[in-house]
Design a protein around this motif. Structure first.
Motif: not given
Length: 447
Positions: A343-344, A347, A351, A354, A358, A362-363, A365-366, A394, A397
């Motif tokens: 996921g990172y 991103l 990025y 985005f 958002l 997302c940052c 959330y990680i 998750f 989303y």
């Protein structure tokens, strides 16, 4: 700023060459993505080291390794959010205040930059040990009781802000293009020295920083503390009196002198800041309060600036705080961490596509997900509650935005598998939450 563009493109092409998983090269604006893709080599080397250590019966616990890599992700996510803000000062000084413009294509410029970068790293690294406020970030790197390649990734989120000033003098004559390249090369060199697999490199030990020298730096007994600050060249430590040779007859004990009992990356990143604040509060007078912040971690009133080294322990005997995990928990944590890493990567690659809200969501959330894994390792009772919520977020989303829409059957099956795993995780955590609730209710009735 053609020189910046040229340097960044050169850095991007450098990682294009050394990265075996690279598939395309687009624009200089995407250079942070290529720097992050150097992690492909990190993964290969970490796996090779793990195989060797397993054969030697020294395989490090998975909770420590994942925590180290989680701290690395913390730092990288911070870099995404700041988008190169730490280099802005260097570019600004060079653009408006440079004293002399060294030719960017001269071999001597590259040599001078390499030496200047390494010397700057020595003093920046030394400052993170000798200034209590800076140590509050660097201690993250020393918090692991293990010493392997994953330890190299365990870094403080804000450390770059405390060390950037030691490189700024180079901006008066070194073009940013060279500085950006050598700053990355210097750090990449230091990855491989975090290992016990390599014992000795013979004559190179006199010139280069090696695994042997850096093992001393990570030791927590008296002869190891505040030694061997080098990045690439160990000659700086020999010149400035901070060199210490590894004593093979004394087993090294890694970690902090006062070890912290946690695998929560958020706690590791920030707990020492509270210690600095508490120390400052306990001091009387403005002078002593400032010394509590800017003198060494071991300083107390009446002591030298860095404290009394003779009061440090010559030997340390302690059990490691790593708690054994069930095979289920090990597999669970490993899969979720791999998914977060992917996921990172997604991103970091996209990025710019985005929306700002958002991107930060997302940052966040990680980061919360990494904390949740740390709570699992700590056996914290809050783990199932946080984990259940984050897995449901998750899934929600995914269903709402229909992201990761697959064009192939294989990828679609893989993503369905991921969704099922998150659903399984949420249900498992729900069962644990219900179990906790019933236990607490019974205890309240007994009272």
């Amino acid at each position: 700023m053609d020189f910046v563009s040229a340097g960044l493109e050169g850095l991007g092409r450098l990682f294009y060459v050394v990265n075996p998983f690279k598939t395309s090269f687009r624009t200089t604006d995407e250079v942070p993505h290529y720097v992050s893709q150097a992690s492909s080599w990190f993964v290969v080397l970490i796996v090779m080291e793990q195989i060797i250590l397993r054969k030697r019966g020294k395989l490090p616990p998975i909770n420590d390794s994942i925590t180290s890599m989680a701290c690395g992700l913390f730092m990288e996510i911070n870099n995404i959010a700041l988008r190169g803000a730490t280099t802005a000062a260097y570019v600004y000084i060079y653009e408006y205040y440079r004293l002399y413009e060294l030719p960017w294509d001269s071999v001597w410029t590259w040599v001078i930059c390499a030496l200047g970068m390494d010397l700057g790293y020595y003093w920046a690294h030394r400052a993170t040990h000798e200034v209590n406020l800076f140590w509050s970030q660097h201690q993250v790197h020393h918090s692991s009781e293990e010493y392997n390649l994953t330890t190299a990734l365990r870094q403080g989120v804000w450390q770059g802000w405390s060390t950037m000033f030691y490189y700024l003098p180079m901006a008066f004559f070194i073009p940013p293009s060279q500085f950006f390249v050598h700053s990355q090369l210097n750090l990449l060199f230091q990855f491989w020295i975090h290992t016990e697999v390599i014992v000795d490199l013979g004559p190179l030990e006199w010139i280069l920083n090696t695994p042997s020298h850096h093992r001393v730096h990570h030791g927590s007994t008296r002869y190891c503390v505040d030694k061997n600050y080098a990045g690439v060249l160990i000659i700086w430590d020999r010149m400035f009196g901070t060199f210490e040779r590894e004593r093979r007859d004394e087993p090294l004990v890694y970690g902090l002198i006062e070890q912290v009992d946690s695998f929560n990356p958020f706690y590791l990143e920030f707990f020492y800041l509270r210690k600095v604040f508490q120390k400052m509060q306990s001091m009387s007078g403005v002078t002593n309060k400032l010394k509590a912040i800017f003198y060494g971690p071991g300083w107390v009133p009446g002591s030298p600036k860095l404290g009394h080294y003779d009061q440090l322990p010559e030997t340390i005997v302690r059990k490691k705080f790593s708690k054994p995990l069930s095979p289920h928990d090990q597999i669970y944590a490993a899969i979720h961490f791999l998914l977060l890493s992917e996921g990172y990567r997604f991103l970091a690659t996209h990025y710019e596509e985005f929306e700002e809200w958002l991107l930060y969501a997302c940052c966040a959330y990680i980061l919360v997900s990494l904390v949740s894994i740390g709570l699992l390792f700590n056996r914290n009772p809050w783990f199932p509650w946080i984990e259940m919520v984050r897995c449901l977020i998750f899934l929600g989303y995914q269903l709402h935005f229909k992201i990761f829409a697959a064009e192939t059957i294989g990828i679609n099956l893989l993503m369905n598998g991921v969704r099922l795993f998150f659903l399984y995780s949420a249900l498992q955590c729900k069962i644990e939450c219900v179990h906790q609730f019933r236990e607490n209710t019974q205890k309240d009735k007994i009272k």
